[in-house]
Write a protein that holds these residues in place. Sequence first.
Motif, mmCIF file in Angstrom:
data_model
loop_
_atom_site.group_PDB
_atom_site.id
_atom_site.type_symbol
_atom_site.label_atom_id
_atom_site.label_comp_id
_atom_site.label_asym_id
_atom_site.label_seq_id
_atom_site.Cartn_x
_atom_site.Cartn_y
_atom_site.Cartn_z
ATOM 1 N N LYS A 1 0.834 -1.220 0.000
ATOM 2 C CA LYS A 1 0.000 0.000 0.000
ATOM 3 C C LYS A 1 0.863 1.261 0.000
ATOM 4 O O LYS A 1 0.617 2.188 -0.767
ATOM 5 C CB LYS A 1 -0.940 0.012 1.225
ATOM 6 C CG LYS A 1 -1.839 -1.204 1.330
ATOM 7 C CD LYS A 1 -2.710 -1.159 2.566
ATOM 8 C CE LYS A 1 -1.966 -1.227 3.883
ATOM 9 N NZ LYS A 1 -1.273 -2.490 4.163
ATOM 10 N N SER A 2 1.864 1.281 0.878
ATOM 11 C CA SER A 2 2.687 2.493 0.993
ATOM 12 C C SER A 2 3.577 2.673 -0.238
ATOM 13 O O SER A 2 3.606 3.757 -0.839
ATOM 14 C CB SER A 2 3.567 2.435 2.253
ATOM 15 O OG SER A 2 2.751 2.294 3.384
ATOM 16 N N SER A 3 4.285 1.629 -0.615
ATOM 17 C CA SER A 3 5.232 1.823 -1.721
ATOM 18 C C SER A 3 4.540 1.973 -3.073
ATOM 19 O O SER A 3 4.931 2.825 -3.877
ATOM 20 C CB SER A 3 6.296 0.716 -1.743
ATOM 21 O OG SER A 3 5.764 -0.502 -1.354
ATOM 22 N N ILE B 1 -0.567 10.532 0.776
ATOM 23 C CA ILE B 1 -0.539 10.514 2.242
ATOM 24 C C ILE B 1 -0.615 9.067 2.728
ATOM 25 O O ILE B 1 -1.393 8.268 2.204
ATOM 26 C CB ILE B 1 -1.728 11.295 2.855
ATOM 27 C CG1 ILE B 1 -1.634 12.762 2.435
ATOM 28 C CG2 ILE B 1 -1.705 11.203 4.383
ATOM 29 C CD1 ILE B 1 -2.633 13.651 3.107
ATOM 30 N N ASP B 2 0.224 8.766 3.709
ATOM 31 C CA ASP B 2 0.205 7.445 4.316
ATOM 32 C C ASP B 2 -0.377 7.599 5.711
ATOM 33 O O ASP B 2 0.165 8.349 6.520
ATOM 34 C CB ASP B 2 1.647 6.928 4.368
ATOM 35 C CG ASP B 2 1.713 5.484 4.785
ATOM 36 O OD1 ASP B 2 1.218 5.161 5.876
ATOM 37 O OD2 ASP B 2 2.256 4.675 4.010
ATOM 38 N N SER B 3 -1.478 6.912 5.992
ATOM 39 C CA SER B 3 -2.148 7.170 7.283
ATOM 40 C C SER B 3 -1.270 6.762 8.465
ATOM 41 O O SER B 3 -1.300 7.412 9.507
ATOM 42 C CB SER B 3 -3.526 6.500 7.335
ATOM 43 O OG SER B 3 -3.431 5.106 7.417
ATOM 44 N N ASP B 4 -0.462 5.699 8.309
ATOM 45 C CA ASP B 4 0.439 5.324 9.412
ATOM 46 C C ASP B 4 1.439 6.454 9.696
ATOM 47 O O ASP B 4 1.715 6.786 10.850
ATOM 48 C CB ASP B 4 1.221 4.051 9.054
ATOM 49 C CG ASP B 4 0.415 2.771 9.269
ATOM 50 O OD1 ASP B 4 -0.558 2.796 10.052
ATOM 51 O OD2 ASP B 4 0.771 1.746 8.659
ATOM 52 N N VAL B 5 1.966 7.036 8.626
ATOM 53 C CA VAL B 5 2.954 8.127 8.783
ATOM 54 C C VAL B 5 2.275 9.347 9.421
ATOM 55 O O VAL B 5 2.849 10.019 10.280
ATOM 56 C CB VAL B 5 3.586 8.487 7.410
ATOM 57 C CG1 VAL B 5 4.477 9.705 7.506
ATOM 58 C CG2 VAL B 5 4.353 7.294 6.864
HETATM 59 MG MG LIG Z 1 2.146 0.984 4.782
#
Ligand SMILES: [Mg+2]
Length: 196
Positions: A35-37, A51-55
């Motif tokens: 998802k992120s990459s 936007i990454d929700s974890d970040v």
């Molecule tokens: Mg991720």
Amino acid sequence: MSDPVLKVGDSLKDRARAALGSRNLILVGLMGAGKSSVGRIVAHQLGVPFIDSDVEIERVSRMTISELFAAYGEEEFRALETRVMKRLLKSGPRVISTGGGAFVNEQTRKHIKKSGLSVWLKADLDVLWERVNKRDTRPLLKTENPKQTLKNLMNARYPIYAEADITVLSRDVRKEIMADEVLKAMIEAQTESAVS
Ligand SMILES: [Mg+2]
Ligand SMILES: Nc1ncnc2c1ncn2[C@@H]1O[C@H](COP(=O)(O)OP(=O)(O)OP(=O)(O)O)[C@@H](O)[C@H]1O
Ligand SMILES: O=C(O)C1=C[C@@H](O)[C@@H](O)[C@H](O)C1
């Protein structure tokens, strides 16, 4: 095609961008699905913010996800995740890569369905395991048998992730190829909804 401005020769990214309109594209799926990459590449291709929700959770709390779990427990983390997701979904267009549990939360899922186009990056156990076992930053996998835990999460969550608008198989191919597959799936979904 529903957008009369688009022409046959328009590129994949132009067509996917038109399909998105002012909505958000929300990537959901298990830890390690990409998802992120992949989300970062898709956002770049579409020319919208990423936007990454974890970040974002780590930024607002000034703690890492592991620290949040250790200090406040999973329930508090989920409450914070729900608040952050609700805020992130308020404006678009952008690409939002979620944490693995975000779409599982009923309230968050409702918000996502209302405001965006959701994509499930679906991967099999071996692909996920190969990717997540290299790092120990995922608190849910700090168990006696993390591969079995991942399998249990797949069983519990895959029926829920399946509610996403689009499913793309996350395979062992380059991230850029995965990103192109997401763009293609966005266009297909747009075409299908125009036809039906
Ligand atoms: Mg991720
Ligand atoms: N298509 C791919 N090919 C090879 N490696 C990949 C691919 N997609 C992701 N990875 C690698 O797998 C790992 C996990 O990917 P990523 O962080 O994007 O997953 P995620 O879905 O965001 O997971 P989480 O829910 O834990 O945030 C990273 O090291 C990333 O570089
Ligand atoms: O699958 C999950 O529930 C999680 C995935 C990660 O992205 C983080 O959001 C956190 O580690 C929880």
